[in-house]
Design a protein around this motif. Structure first.
Motif, mmCIF file in Angstrom:
data_model
loop_
_atom_site.group_PDB
_atom_site.id
_atom_site.type_symbol
_atom_site.label_atom_id
_atom_site.label_comp_id
_atom_site.label_asym_id
_atom_site.label_seq_id
_atom_site.Cartn_x
_atom_site.Cartn_y
_atom_site.Cartn_z
ATOM 1 N N TYR A 190 10.351 6.565 12.251
ATOM 2 C CA TYR A 190 10.276 7.892 11.618
ATOM 3 C C TYR A 190 9.458 7.805 10.331
ATOM 4 O O TYR A 190 8.570 8.613 10.080
ATOM 5 C CB TYR A 190 11.706 8.371 11.336
ATOM 6 C CG TYR A 190 11.839 9.822 10.929
ATOM 7 C CD1 TYR A 190 11.735 10.834 11.870
ATOM 8 C CD2 TYR A 190 12.112 10.174 9.615
ATOM 9 C CE1 TYR A 190 11.889 12.165 11.510
ATOM 10 C CE2 TYR A 190 12.274 11.506 9.243
ATOM 11 C CZ TYR A 190 12.167 12.491 10.199
ATOM 12 O OH TYR A 190 12.318 13.803 9.829
ATOM 13 N N CYS A 191 9.759 6.811 9.501
ATOM 14 C CA CYS A 191 9.026 6.630 8.238
ATOM 15 C C CYS A 191 7.552 6.361 8.504
ATOM 16 O O CYS A 191 6.667 6.930 7.868
ATOM 17 C CB CYS A 191 9.594 5.459 7.434
ATOM 18 S SG CYS A 191 11.254 5.757 6.809
ATOM 19 N N LYS A 192 7.293 5.465 9.459
ATOM 20 C CA LYS A 192 5.903 5.092 9.737
ATOM 21 C C LYS A 192 5.121 6.281 10.276
ATOM 22 O O LYS A 192 3.949 6.465 9.968
ATOM 23 C CB LYS A 192 5.856 3.922 10.720
ATOM 24 C CG LYS A 192 6.325 2.628 10.077
ATOM 25 C CD LYS A 192 5.817 1.434 10.827
ATOM 26 C CE LYS A 192 6.900 0.839 11.674
ATOM 27 N NZ LYS A 192 6.419 -0.335 12.408
ATOM 28 N N ARG A 208 5.403 9.140 9.371
ATOM 29 C CA ARG A 208 5.019 9.980 8.233
ATOM 30 C C ARG A 208 3.994 9.285 7.347
ATOM 31 O O ARG A 208 3.669 9.768 6.267
ATOM 32 C CB ARG A 208 6.265 10.332 7.401
ATOM 33 C CG ARG A 208 7.330 11.129 8.155
ATOM 34 C CD ARG A 208 6.789 12.412 8.773
ATOM 35 N NE ARG A 208 7.863 13.242 9.334
ATOM 36 C CZ ARG A 208 7.951 13.608 10.600
ATOM 37 N NH1 ARG A 208 7.026 13.217 11.474
ATOM 38 N NH2 ARG A 208 8.947 14.366 11.002
ATOM 39 N N ILE A 229 4.260 6.053 6.150
ATOM 40 C CA ILE A 229 4.827 5.074 5.228
ATOM 41 C C ILE A 229 4.782 3.681 5.864
ATOM 42 O O ILE A 229 5.222 3.504 7.000
ATOM 43 C CB ILE A 229 6.287 5.461 4.875
ATOM 44 C CG1 ILE A 229 6.299 6.857 4.236
ATOM 45 C CG2 ILE A 229 6.922 4.432 3.959
ATOM 46 C CD1 ILE A 229 7.687 7.449 4.045
ATOM 47 N N THR A 252 1.029 2.930 13.876
ATOM 48 C CA THR A 252 1.688 4.223 13.701
ATOM 49 C C THR A 252 1.290 4.867 12.380
ATOM 50 O O THR A 252 0.935 6.046 12.325
ATOM 51 C CB THR A 252 3.214 4.032 13.753
ATOM 52 O OG1 THR A 252 3.543 3.503 15.024
ATOM 53 C CG2 THR A 252 3.947 5.346 13.547
ATOM 54 N N PHE A 279 9.928 15.463 15.524
ATOM 55 C CA PHE A 279 10.755 14.753 16.486
ATOM 56 C C PHE A 279 11.734 15.673 17.215
ATOM 57 O O PHE A 279 12.260 16.620 16.633
ATOM 58 C CB PHE A 279 11.557 13.664 15.772
ATOM 59 C CG PHE A 279 10.745 12.453 15.380
ATOM 60 C CD1 PHE A 279 10.944 11.233 16.024
ATOM 61 C CD2 PHE A 279 9.791 12.526 14.379
ATOM 62 C CE1 PHE A 279 10.202 10.118 15.677
ATOM 63 C CE2 PHE A 279 9.044 11.410 14.021
ATOM 64 C CZ PHE A 279 9.247 10.207 14.675
ATOM 65 N N PHE A 325 11.282 10.878 -0.077
ATOM 66 C CA PHE A 325 10.684 10.500 1.205
ATOM 67 C C PHE A 325 9.278 11.097 1.346
ATOM 68 O O PHE A 325 8.307 10.409 1.657
ATOM 69 C CB PHE A 325 11.602 10.993 2.327
ATOM 70 C CG PHE A 325 11.115 10.714 3.713
ATOM 71 C CD1 PHE A 325 11.134 9.427 4.229
ATOM 72 C CD2 PHE A 325 10.652 11.747 4.516
ATOM 73 C CE1 PHE A 325 10.696 9.171 5.508
ATOM 74 C CE2 PHE A 325 10.214 11.496 5.806
ATOM 75 C CZ PHE A 325 10.229 10.204 6.308
ATOM 76 N N GLU A 352 1.341 7.503 0.238
ATOM 77 C CA GLU A 352 0.822 6.485 1.156
ATOM 78 C C GLU A 352 -0.425 7.018 1.866
ATOM 79 O O GLU A 352 -1.392 6.297 2.051
ATOM 80 C CB GLU A 352 1.889 6.088 2.173
ATOM 81 C CG GLU A 352 3.060 5.319 1.588
ATOM 82 C CD GLU A 352 2.890 3.805 1.675
ATOM 83 O OE1 GLU A 352 2.642 3.198 0.618
ATOM 84 O OE2 GLU A 352 3.005 3.249 2.779
#
Ligand SMILES: Nc1ncnc2c1ncn2[C@@H]1O[C@H](COP(=O)(O)OP(=O)(O)OP(=O)(O)O)[C@@H](O)[C@H]1O
Ligand SMILES: [Mg+2]
Lengths: 482, 251
Positions: free
Chosen positions: A434-436, A438, A440, B72, B84, B98, B105
């Motif tokens: 999930y983080c990746k 996005r 991250i 990813t 999702f 978050f 990033e």
């Protein structure tokens, strides 16, 4: 393409090099290795101690000799050879510094490597630092400001010289020299540490902070800390440590005693980052600490610890809730990686009526490490209306690490309320994905998730310490070195 | 924008995608429908870069890059976003932290400086309005304790914050009440531009009343077996999938 599987994560984690692995080349005055009465007399005379203290040391040594090293903790290590340890090392330049500018340049460099550059420290008004390198305090700041309020914050040896009555009255009253093997050893051979006294009704206006550091090779480190908060006073005390890389194991057996008189409050925070050993489990610090506090009526003691270092940790900061209405708290994050072993937790002893304790423990295990929580909640007969809440969570980073929980509850008063919750979870591939998704990176994602998991504990730390703690968590769990 | 050619993918030895073709241009909205287990979420996961799937054949080009060669996070940096079907909870990590991490990033990957706290907060205020997200949800832990509908709305909020080129919405409408459905659809429509594209995976033509698709595809047995316009969705709603299955078998 950055692949992610648990096994690759495991591999990554195994390759953490210790960031603070360096040795400062300062001339050190050492005494011969080994332990006997003569050595103890030598330590005492080098420190120019009063005779009652020498007697206390010798008596403790007698007690220690009659004791056996404890075996009950969920840790395995090669028992130290107590005759192979050097019990005293002091930098030869023992002069006290009046200002930061007088400090040895090499020392400054060390502090810079620790991420606590003097420049930074000077700017950090509101933080007084008592920097302990090896066994002698090298620099103490903000002392005069504290003095105005009647607050004493100095090295333990200085307190022995300057405030012998206070030391004599309180030392060993919370952790007696008969308490356990390591406490008895410490009582016999302790070299230095910190002393703090807050007078009645005084709120200490700054965080009192001590950075410990083990520096000389083969030197055992036996710190002694005594914090006394007199009636209605408040103090927040910070203890933090890093150590240089070593191949041989180094023993650390500290004793910390806290006394919170009626209506007083002590907040004691620790960030511990001693050398954990290399990725094969070689070297590293053995950390066997006895930390305990006594609360008188309506007093409060709060322990917060972030433990990322040491090869073996054996540590149970505890509260004796003696006075009615007193409060004990324990917030802990313990990270183990590679072959580290931690057996840590707390003891909450409820003696007084309406006493309250809270335990929040977060264990994080990676590599091949073993991480155990061991906690005792004891409600004595007279502790009417006592309450405890415990929450022990474990987070596993790999398949081959271990997490264990040993909660002990002894309740002798039926009116007490005790709640215990425990969870074990594995760091989720779904969370990482999930983080990746996005954007991250994996490293940042792990750091986010782990910091989120520890948030309740990190929130207890003072700001500047919380930042340091988050950095340490990131360093111990990610390949961010270099 | 994206072109998928003859994509075959397996998981645990079982072939799920069996030669899937799809082309989406900038400015377009594509709907993908199909029976349970057809491979819709699998397609979304593969596009996002989930590692469990083994790609045995085919290629995917996204914004001129070979998508399947990218990690990813690199795909996300190029502007691919997946809402999702089951958003994940991250306890103790606030939504804003978050998102700020994610935005920085992505900016870092493009060689840009981190966003200032002020600009970031202004953006949070602006974008949370689009999906009428309660401001308390922005500061709560990511999806933790959110209701099903709140999670879906949060996905669209994140999409608004990250401003992707291609958004894949996997059953974002399921579990939404009528009002929330309208709000989410309005959000997606507001974010639509000539430079981005959306793939909407759904079971219900109801959503397509609000988000009007340029194309409707039927994914069945690992392939796109039929493509049409909005009328196709209406027909599916009325008749179900049996006629498609029959047609496919005959074909
Ligand atoms: N990890 C897995 N292991 C085994 N089979 C899997 C796995 N993931 C997906 N599948 C299978 O792949 C097929 C396609 O699943 P997918 O989730 O893509 O369907 P879907 O079209 O999204 O269905 P739905 O409409 O129910 O969401 C299903 O048969 C499913 O069981
Ligand atoms: Mg699906």
């Amino acid at each position: 393409m950055a692949q992610y599987t648990e096994n690759e994560l495991a591999k990554d984690l195994d390759k953490q090099d210790y960031k603070f692995g360096f040795v400062t080349d300062v001339e050190t005055d050492k005494i011969p290795e080994g332990l006997n009465e003569d050595i103890i007399r030598l330590i005492s005379s080098k420190k120019n101690e009063p005779s009652w203290l020498l007697e206390y040391r010798l008596k403790s040594f007698e007690i220690w000799k009659s004791m056996a090293e404890p075996n009950w903790a969920h840790v395995r290590y090669k028992k130290p050879d107590f005759q192979k340890i050097i019990y005293y090392a002091a930098p030869t330049q023992t002069k006290k510094y009046e200002s930061w500018d007088d400090v040895d340049p090499e020392m400054k460099e060390t502090m810079a490597k620790l991420g606590i550059s003097l420049e930074e420290q000077k700017k950090l008004t509101g933080v007084a630092v008592d920097f302990v390198m090896d066994s002698v305090s090298v620099a103490t700041s903000f002392k005069s400001k504290l003095k105005e309020l009647g607050i004493i914050f100095c090295s333990f040896s200085e307190a022995v010289q300057e405030y012998p009555e206070l030391v004599k009255e309180h030392m060993g009253t919370v952790v007696p020299n008969t308490d356990n093997f390591y406490a008895a050893l410490n009582s016999a051979v302790f070299t230095d540490g910190s002393f703090c006294y807050i007078p009645k009704g005084v709120r200490c206006p700054m965080e009192l902070s001590t950075y410990f550091r083990i520096n000389a090779g083969g030197t055992g480190q036996f710190e002694r800390t005594l914090v006394i908060a007199d009636e209605g006073s408040y103090v927040s005390y910070l203890e933090g440590c890093t150590a240089p890389q070593r191949d041989e194991n180094q023993l650390h057996a500290a004793v910390v005693e806290l006394k919170a008189m009626n209506d007083a409050e002590i907040k004691y925070s620790t960030v511990q980052n001693w050398y954990p050993g290399d990725e094969n489990g070689l070297g590293g610090i053995f950390n066997f600490v006895t930390k305990r506090g006594i609360c008188e009526t309506n007093a409060k003691i709060s322990w917060t610890q972030v433990e990322t270092g040491s090869a073996v940790t054996w540590k149970y900061p505890s509260c004796i809730l003696k006075g009615d209405g007193s409060i004990g708290e324990f917030y802990s994050v313990a990270v183990t990686n590679n072959y580290q072993q931690a057996d840590t937790g707390t003891k909450m002893i409820h003696l007084g009526k309406r006493t309250k304790s809270t335990i929040i423990s977060k264990g994080i295990s990676a590599g091949n490490s073993e991480n155990s929580y061991r906690g005792l909640v004891q409600i004595q007969k007279n502790a009417h209306g006592a309450r405890n809440f415990s929450q022990c969570d474990s987070l596993l980073m790999t398949d081959h690490c271990g997490a264990h929980t040993f909660p002990y509850i002894e309740c002798k008063n039926p009116s007490a309320q005790i709640e215990h919750e425990a969870t074990t979870s594995k760091i989720g591939e779904d969370q990482l994905f999930y983080c990746k998704q996005r954007g991250i990176s994996e490293e940042k994602a792990i750091s986010l998730i782990v910091n989120g998991y520890c948030k309740e504990v990190l929130n207890q730390l003072p700001m500047e310490f919380a930042v340091e703690a988050q950095k340490l968590l990131a360093i111990s769990l990610e390949g961010s070195v270099g | 924008m994206i072109e998928i050619k003859n994509l075959h993918a397996k998981i645990e030895g079982k072939e799920i995608l069996k030669g899937l073709n799809l082309k989406v241009n900038a400015g377009e909205v594509h709907a993908i429908m199909g029976p349970n287990g057809a491979g819709k979420s699998t397609l979304a996961s593969i596009l996002a870069g989930r590692e469990e799937y083994e790609i045995t054949e085919g290629e995917v080009t996204f914004e001129g890059s070979d998508l399947l060669e990218l990690s990813t996070e690199e795909r996300a940096h190029l502007g691919l976003f997946l809402a999702f079907q089951y958003p994940v909870e991250i306890p103790g990590v606030s939504n804003v932290n978050f998102l700020r991490t994610a935005i920085n990033e992505i900016r870092d990957a493009k060689g840009e400086d981190p966003i200032s706290a002020k600009d970031f907060m202004a953006m949070v205020r602006e974008k949370s309005k689009i999906v009428e997200l309660d401001s308390s949800l922005a500061s709560r832990s990511v999806n933790e304790g959110f209701s099903g509908g709140e999670k879906k709305r949060n996905e669209i909020f994140q999409m608004a914050m990250l401003n992707p080129k291609l958004a894949v919405l996997d059953e974002t409408d399921s579990g939404l009440d009528i009002d929330a459905l309208r709000i989410v659809a309005k959000g997606v429509n507001t974010l639509k531009s000539a430079n981005n594209a959306t793939i909407v995976i759904t079971h219900y033509q109801r959503l397509l009343d609000y988000i009007v698709p340029d194309f409707v595809h039927v994914l069945y047995d690992g392939r796109i077996v039929k493509t049409g316009n909005k009328e196709l969705a209406l027909k599916l709603e009325e008749k179900g999938y049996d006629w498609i299955k029959e047609e496919t078998q005959v074909g």
